[in-house]
Design an enzyme around this catalytic site. Structure first.
Site, PDB file in Angstrom:
ATOM      1  N   SER A 268      29.594 -12.257 -12.045  1.00 37.78           N
ATOM      2  CA  SER A 268      28.921 -11.495 -10.985  1.00 37.78           C
ATOM      3  C   SER A 268      27.859 -12.294 -10.235  1.00 37.78           C
ATOM      4  O   SER A 268      27.379 -11.835  -9.197  1.00 37.78           O
ATOM      5  CB  SER A 268      28.264 -10.256 -11.571  1.00 37.78           C
TER       6      SER A 268
ATOM      7  N   LYS B 124      28.460 -12.884  -6.618  1.00 39.26           N
ATOM      8  CA  LYS B 124      28.349 -11.823  -5.603  1.00 39.26           C
ATOM      9  C   LYS B 124      27.318 -12.122  -4.506  1.00 39.26           C
ATOM     10  O   LYS B 124      27.611 -11.919  -3.320  1.00 39.26           O
ATOM     11  CB  LYS B 124      28.056 -10.477  -6.284  1.00 39.26           C
TER      12      LYS B 124
ATOM     13  N   TYR C  77      38.640 -11.705  -5.482  1.00 38.48           N
ATOM     14  CA  TYR C  77      37.430 -11.362  -6.248  1.00 38.48           C
ATOM     15  C   TYR C  77      37.509 -11.921  -7.673  1.00 38.48           C
ATOM     16  O   TYR C  77      36.558 -12.527  -8.164  1.00 38.48           O
ATOM     17  CB  TYR C  77      37.239  -9.836  -6.249  1.00 38.48           C
TER      18      TYR C  77
ATOM     19  N   TYR D 201      21.702  -4.541 -12.087  1.00 38.75           N
ATOM     20  CA  TYR D 201      22.381  -3.247 -12.294  1.00 38.75           C
ATOM     21  C   TYR D 201      21.364  -2.148 -12.612  1.00 38.75           C
ATOM     22  O   TYR D 201      20.331  -2.084 -11.964  1.00 38.75           O
ATOM     23  CB  TYR D 201      23.448  -3.372 -13.398  1.00 38.75           C
TER      24      TYR D 201
ATOM     25  N   VAL E 225      28.495 -11.371 -16.538  1.00 41.08           N
ATOM     26  CA  VAL E 225      28.916 -11.037 -17.906  1.00 41.08           C
ATOM     27  C   VAL E 225      29.260 -12.252 -18.771  1.00 41.08           C
ATOM     28  O   VAL E 225      29.455 -12.110 -19.967  1.00 41.08           O
ATOM     29  CB  VAL E 225      30.112 -10.058 -17.967  1.00 41.08           C
TER      30      VAL E 225
HETATM   31  N1  GLN Z   1      34.343 -10.302 -13.188  1.00 41.16           N
HETATM   32  C1  GLN Z   1      33.539  -9.289 -13.805  1.00 41.16           C
HETATM   33  C2  GLN Z   1      34.100  -7.913 -13.478  1.00 41.16           C
HETATM   34  O1  GLN Z   1      34.524  -7.705 -12.370  1.00 41.16           O
HETATM   35  C3  GLN Z   1      32.149  -9.427 -13.278  1.00 41.16           C
HETATM   36  C4  GLN Z   1      31.224  -8.407 -13.842  1.00 41.16           C
HETATM   37  C5  GLN Z   1      29.857  -8.966 -14.122  1.00 41.16           C
HETATM   38  O2  GLN Z   1      29.637 -10.163 -14.230  1.00 41.16           O
HETATM   39  N2  GLN Z   1      28.931  -8.061 -14.331  1.00 41.16           N
HETATM   40  O3  GLN Z   1      34.110  -7.039 -14.290  1.00 41.16           O
END
Ligand code: GLN
Length: 390
Positions: free
Chosen positions: A63, A66, A188, A240, A258
């Site tokens: 993430s 992003k 993505y 988040y 993550v």
């Molecule tokens: N690739 C992970 C997903 O889409 C990214 C989520 C994250 O890093 N919080 O679930």
């Protein structure tokens, strides 16, 4: 060992005992990460990179991609086009929640999965490869080196990505995604599978911290306004449903992933990145978060902490035949202008009334309109004793 490195090594010693949490397991390939890995890096204004711990460890950006895809979308399409499809409000929900606005279907923000998929869908390209190469090129410019994709993490994520696919189909049903759902989602997944080290991430964060200019390569990657917009969204939505408490405790725009990374932006000061795979219930790395919190504390980086030097110019006073010349350099902000004015009053009080006092503002690197207005108005009121060079 230089004192800064010693200070950073001490941070590792302080956080190492935190061994709670688990590596992410819903993407099977991430579950196999060595949970004990621990590293971080800091990049300052002159592009000096300092790293500590397992700084050679590579991990997928997840993430933390992003903000950079958001930056690319903002840079190429502009604010209005982007925020027509994705909001700028913290969702208060987990990263993979169905956080869509009731009437429009617009995802809450570009930092949760729904919003990130909507943002990626805005990146133009004939197919997945073309879109992916645009995204990876943008991320590489932020990092200052060519990044590439970990194909096994990509396959693992694509193979188990039904929830993200479902989110994308919902976005399509609202008209938020206009083209192919398949292309948007696979692009993505690919952007999330880009491999980085803490060094890369710290340079990427630093590029945002220094207004969109990479401090290592010197390249302008995005405009100052785009960097500011992205950082603003990170400040309210990057961690988040922990974003509010993060702002309270750490006070830095940040983004987690993550895989166990956290990167943070101390505007005009540092880019910071930390990595350790064990995650808490919000999906944020336990030890990487702790590292950034300690750094923020020890280096005084909380954005809302009072800083004496904010936009205060450097001042030198030289004598000339006509009278003193006050030269201003660096940045002049509103509060800085007030300080300069009180200094000018002191100089006026100790200078013979026949002498002319020149204020040379021509060499300022950065000025804010309100600050110049204050300075100009004050100096005009004090004319003819004072003269302003702009
Ligand atoms: N690739 C992970 C997903 O889409 C990214 C989520 C994250 O890093 N919080 O679930």
């Amino acid at each position: 060992m230089d004192p800064i490195t010693a200070l950073l090594e001490k941070v590792l010693i302080d956080v190492r005992p935190h061994d709670d949490g688990q590596p992410a397991s819903y993407i099977p390939e991430l579950a196999s990460a060595d949970p004990d890995l621990l590293a971080f890096g800091v990049v300052g204004p002159r592009g000096r990179v300092i790293t500590a711990g397992d700084d050679g460890a590579e991990f997928t950006i997840q993430s933390m991609s992003k903000p950079f895809v958001l930056a690319l979308a903002l840079q190429t399409l502009g604010r209005d086009a982007v925020f027509a499809r994705v909001g700028a409000e913290p969702s208060g929900e987990p990263f993979n929640a169905i956080s869509l606005e009731a009437q429009t279907g617009r995802p809450a923000n570009p930092m949760v999965n729904a919003g990130a998929i909507a943002t990626t869908a805005l990146i133009d390209g004939a197919d997945i490869d073309e879109r992916t190469s645009r995204v990876v090129a943008a991320m590489s410019a932020f990092a200052g080196r060519s990044l590439w994709i970990d194909e096994s993490v990509y396959s693992s994520e694509s193979g188990t990505g039904d929830r993200n696919r479902a989110l994308a189909h919902l976005l399509k049903s609202y008209g938020i995604i206009r083209g192919s759902v398949h292309d948007a989602v696979e692009t993505y997944f690919r952007q999330c599978s880009v491999l980085v080290t803490v060094r890369d991430l710290a340079v990427m964060a630093a590029t945002l911290a220094f207004g969109g200019r990479n401090p290592v390569t010197g390249e302008r990657v995005v405009s100052e306004r785009v960097a500011r917009d992205v950082t603003s969204i990170m400040a309210s939505c990057g961690m988040y449903d922990f974003s509010g408490e993060w702002m309270l405790r750490v006070g830095l725009p940040a983004k987690s992933g993550v895989s166990g990374g956290v990167m943070a932006v101390a505007t005009s000061q540092f880019g910071v990145a930390a990595f350790s795979p064990r995650l808490d219930a919000h999906g944020n790395s336990v030890r990487a978060s702790a590292i950034v919190e300690i750094l923020s504390d020890r280096f005084g980086m909380h954005v809302l902490e009072p800083h004496e030097s904010i936009a205060a110019p450097g001042v030198t006073v030289e004598e000339s035949a006509a009278g003193p010349v006050v030269r201003l350099g660096g940045e002049l902000g509103f509060a800085g202008a007030e300080r300069v004015i009180s200094l000018l009053r002191e100089i006026a009080a100790s200078t013979p009334s026949a002498a002319q006092i020149t204020v040379d503002a021509a060499e300022l690197a950065r000025v804010h309109p309100a600050a110049v207005l204050v300075l100009r108005t004050e100096i005009e009121a004090l004319a003819p004793r004072f003269r302003l060079l702009e």
